[in-house]
Scaffold this motif. Structure first.
Motif, PDB file in Angstrom:
ATOM      1  N   TYR A  29       0.865  -1.179   0.000  1.00 36.53           N
ATOM      2  CA  TYR A  29       0.000   0.000   0.000  1.00 36.53           C
ATOM      3  C   TYR A  29       0.902   1.229   0.000  1.00 36.53           C
ATOM      4  CZ  TYR A  29      -3.337  -3.538   1.481  1.00 36.53           C
ATOM      5  OH  TYR A  29      -4.109  -4.679   1.557  1.00 36.53           O
ATOM      6  N   LEU A  30       0.881   1.967  -1.095  1.00 35.90           N
ATOM      7  CA  LEU A  30       1.732   3.145  -1.245  1.00 35.90           C
ATOM      8  C   LEU A  30       0.870   4.325  -1.671  1.00 35.90           C
ATOM      9  CD1 LEU A  30       4.704   1.599  -3.313  1.00 35.90           C
ATOM     10  CD2 LEU A  30       4.463   1.742  -0.832  1.00 35.90           C
ATOM     11  N   GLY A  31       0.749   5.335  -0.799  1.00 36.46           N
ATOM     12  CA  GLY A  31      -0.008   6.516  -1.170  1.00 36.46           C
ATOM     13  C   GLY A  31      -0.826   7.066  -0.025  1.00 36.46           C
ATOM     14  N   ALA A  32      -1.618   8.078  -0.350  1.00 33.64           N
ATOM     15  CA  ALA A  32      -2.383   8.799   0.669  1.00 33.64           C
ATOM     16  C   ALA A  32      -3.520   7.947   1.204  1.00 33.64           C
ATOM     17  CB  ALA A  32      -2.927  10.093   0.088  1.00 33.64           C
ATOM     18  N   VAL A  47      12.101   2.493  -4.480  1.00 37.61           N
ATOM     19  CA  VAL A  47      10.946   3.066  -5.154  1.00 37.61           C
ATOM     20  C   VAL A  47       9.957   3.641  -4.137  1.00 37.61           C
ATOM     21  CG1 VAL A  47       9.478   0.987  -5.306  1.00 37.61           C
ATOM     22  CG2 VAL A  47       9.406   2.703  -7.124  1.00 37.61           C
ATOM     23  N   THR A  48       9.855   3.016  -2.972  1.00 39.59           N
ATOM     24  CA  THR A  48       8.957   3.532  -1.935  1.00 39.59           C
ATOM     25  C   THR A  48       9.450   4.877  -1.413  1.00 39.59           C
ATOM     26  OG1 THR A  48       8.322   1.283  -1.283  1.00 39.59           O
ATOM     27  CG2 THR A  48       7.917   3.042   0.304  1.00 39.59           C
ATOM     28  N   ALA A  49      10.731   4.972  -1.100  1.00 36.15           N
ATOM     29  CA  ALA A  49      11.293   6.226  -0.601  1.00 36.15           C
ATOM     30  C   ALA A  49      11.158   7.332  -1.638  1.00 36.15           C
ATOM     31  CB  ALA A  49      12.752   6.027  -0.215  1.00 36.15           C
ATOM     32  N   ASP A  50      11.425   7.025  -2.900  1.00 36.24           N
ATOM     33  CA  ASP A  50      11.299   8.032  -3.949  1.00 36.24           C
ATOM     34  C   ASP A  50       9.842   8.462  -4.131  1.00 36.24           C
ATOM     35  OD1 ASP A  50      14.011   7.893  -4.306  1.00 36.24           O
ATOM     36  OD2 ASP A  50      13.931   6.714  -6.150  1.00 36.24           O
ATOM     37  N   VAL A  87       9.023  11.055  -1.372  1.00 35.64           N
ATOM     38  CA  VAL A  87       9.569  12.371  -1.701  1.00 35.64           C
ATOM     39  C   VAL A  87       8.721  13.048  -2.781  1.00 35.64           C
ATOM     40  CG1 VAL A  87      11.561  13.588  -2.666  1.00 35.64           C
ATOM     41  CG2 VAL A  87      11.899  11.787  -0.969  1.00 35.64           C
ATOM     42  N   ALA A  88       8.280  12.270  -3.773  1.00 35.37           N
ATOM     43  CA  ALA A  88       7.431  12.838  -4.827  1.00 35.37           C
ATOM     44  C   ALA A  88       6.111  13.341  -4.257  1.00 35.37           C
ATOM     45  CB  ALA A  88       7.175  11.781  -5.907  1.00 35.37           C
ATOM     46  N   TRP A  89       5.491  12.577  -3.342  1.00 32.20           N
ATOM     47  CA  TRP A  89       4.246  13.040  -2.722  1.00 32.20           C
ATOM     48  C   TRP A  89       4.468  14.349  -1.972  1.00 32.20           C
ATOM     49  CZ3 TRP A  89       3.774   7.690   0.054  1.00 32.20           C
ATOM     50  CH2 TRP A  89       3.468   6.698  -0.892  1.00 32.20           C
ATOM     51  N   LEU A  90       5.555  14.410  -1.215  1.00 32.40           N
ATOM     52  CA  LEU A  90       5.828  15.605  -0.413  1.00 32.40           C
ATOM     53  C   LEU A  90       6.043  16.832  -1.282  1.00 32.40           C
ATOM     54  CD1 LEU A  90       8.298  14.143   2.260  1.00 32.40           C
ATOM     55  CD2 LEU A  90       5.875  14.680   2.574  1.00 32.40           C
ATOM     56  N   GLU A  91       6.605  16.631  -2.455  1.00 37.63           N
ATOM     57  CA  GLU A  91       6.981  17.762  -3.300  1.00 37.63           C
ATOM     58  C   GLU A  91       6.013  17.998  -4.450  1.00 37.63           C
ATOM     59  OE1 GLU A  91      11.119  17.164  -4.246  1.00 37.63           O
ATOM     60  OE2 GLU A  91      11.694  17.334  -2.136  1.00 37.63           O
TER      61      GLU A  91
END
Length: 357
Positions: A301-304, A325-328, A331-335
């Motif tokens: 489960y990856l996401g909001a 890929v999870t860490a990246d 960072v993409a969600w945050l930015e």
């Protein structure tokens, strides 16, 4: 710059905290025992999406391969922070003992061929040429693109990189969501206790694992990761650079029980003896059991989940593989950027969809 709270100090939480801090976010990581307290410390270290592939799990393979592509840069960046994470490129050898096992390899090889993935079928004699210590195998499948990593070197490297990037560590168990601008839930098998949407979606899967070391006069460990199915049970042997051999792994539903059982140890050693007979003379240096975080459909489960609370859990056997890929993605969600390819299928939104079916 975001004030980010990461709940969980295994490979997913540490990778997320490091990457976010390296991108100038203020990060606090919550875990009573980071590095050593979760399943990551007990993992085999295989980075092998191809040999984990199976028809019907194309989304898992796609996400795993996207992460595998990121692993060399991920490892190099970690090494530049000051600690070698122990990445190795020795490939995977899958072996078959009888006609049923050979049938499994036929299905796997055919599936990989359809997907355009490199995999070479081998006779029993060719397997023995690659691994002279292999048992009496009927055939094999060589997947040269698979990688492996020393999980404990990796976790220590991530912890050191987090400290270098000024991640704040709170050594406490989280009972309710921390007060932060954004929260990432990466507590593995325990994540289901932290958000109602994950309560019935993440479950613990127990796995026992052994570490062995050759004694004087023994054959050295295999040079490849060697995998097999012995009497219906999956077995893998992963060599370490320090001459240790990691043997795993049992898998069954046992709640949050982390006791090592005599049955589990017996099954692993008996299975490994078929794969690599010399292992019976090895010194047994460690037995342990960990809890993988299982999802409903093998995808993490990856996401909001809601608002600024994000899930990064349910990786099952693929936590180490999918850490980059999870860490990246975090960072993409945050930015406010587009997350990596393959993460869309892993969105927790599919939990809402199943609730309304």
């Amino acid at each position: 710059m975001t004030n980010l709270a990461v709940v969980g100090g295994g490979v997913i939480g540490l990778s997320t905290a490091w990457r976010a801090a390296a991108n100038n976010h203020r990060v606090t990581l919550y875990d009573p025992e980071p590095v050593r307290g979760g399943a990551s410390w007990l993992a085999g270290g295989m980075l092998a999406p191809v040999t984990e592939a199976w028809p019907g799990e194309e989304d898992v393979l796609r996400l795993g391969e996207e992460s595998l592509k990121r692993w060399p840069d991920f490892a190099r960046d970690l090494e530049e922070e000051g600690v070698d994470p122990g990445l190795a490129g020795h490939g995977t050898l899958v072996v078959a003992f009888d006609s049923a096992d050979a049938g499994y390899l036929d299905i796997l090889a055919g599936h990989l061929h359809e997907l355009g993935r490199a995999a070479e079928r081998l006779t029993g004699r060719e397997v023995k040429r690659l691994e002279p210590g292999a048992g009496s195998v009927r055939s094999g499948l060589h997947v040269p693109g698979d990688l492996a990593v020393d999980n404990r070197k990796l976790l220590n490297a991530l912890y050191a990189a987090c400290e270098k990037r000024n991640v704040r560590f709170r050594r406490e168990r989280v009972e309710e969501l921390p007060d932060a601008e954004a929260v990432v839930l990466a507590a593995g098998a325990w994540t289901g206790r932290l958000h109602p949407l994950l309560a019935d979606a993440v479950r613990p899967l127990k796995g026992e694992i052994l570490r062995l070391r050759p004694r004087r006069g023994c054959l050295p460990p295999p040079t490849h990761t060697v995998r097999a199915v012995v009497e219906g049970r999956p077995i893998y042997l992963v060599p370490r650079g320090d001459s240790e051999l990691v043997l795993g792994a049992t898998q069954y539903e046992a709640g949050f029980d982390q006791a090592v059982t005599a049955r589990g140890v017996r099954e692993l050693i008996e299975g490994a003896e078929r794969v690599f007979p010399a292992i019976t003379e090895y010194e047994l240096v460690e037995t342990a059991a960990g809890l993988r975080a299982g999802s409903r459909d093998a995808l993490p489960y990856l996401g909001a989940l809601d608002g600024s609370v994000f899930a990064a859990t349910g990786h099952h056997r693929n936590g180490l593989l999918m850490a980059p890929v999870t860490a990246d993605a975090v960072v993409a969600w945050l930015e406010g950027e587009k997350p990596p390819e393959g993460t869309e299928a892993a969105s927790p939104a599919r939990l809402h969809q199943k609730e309304h079916v």
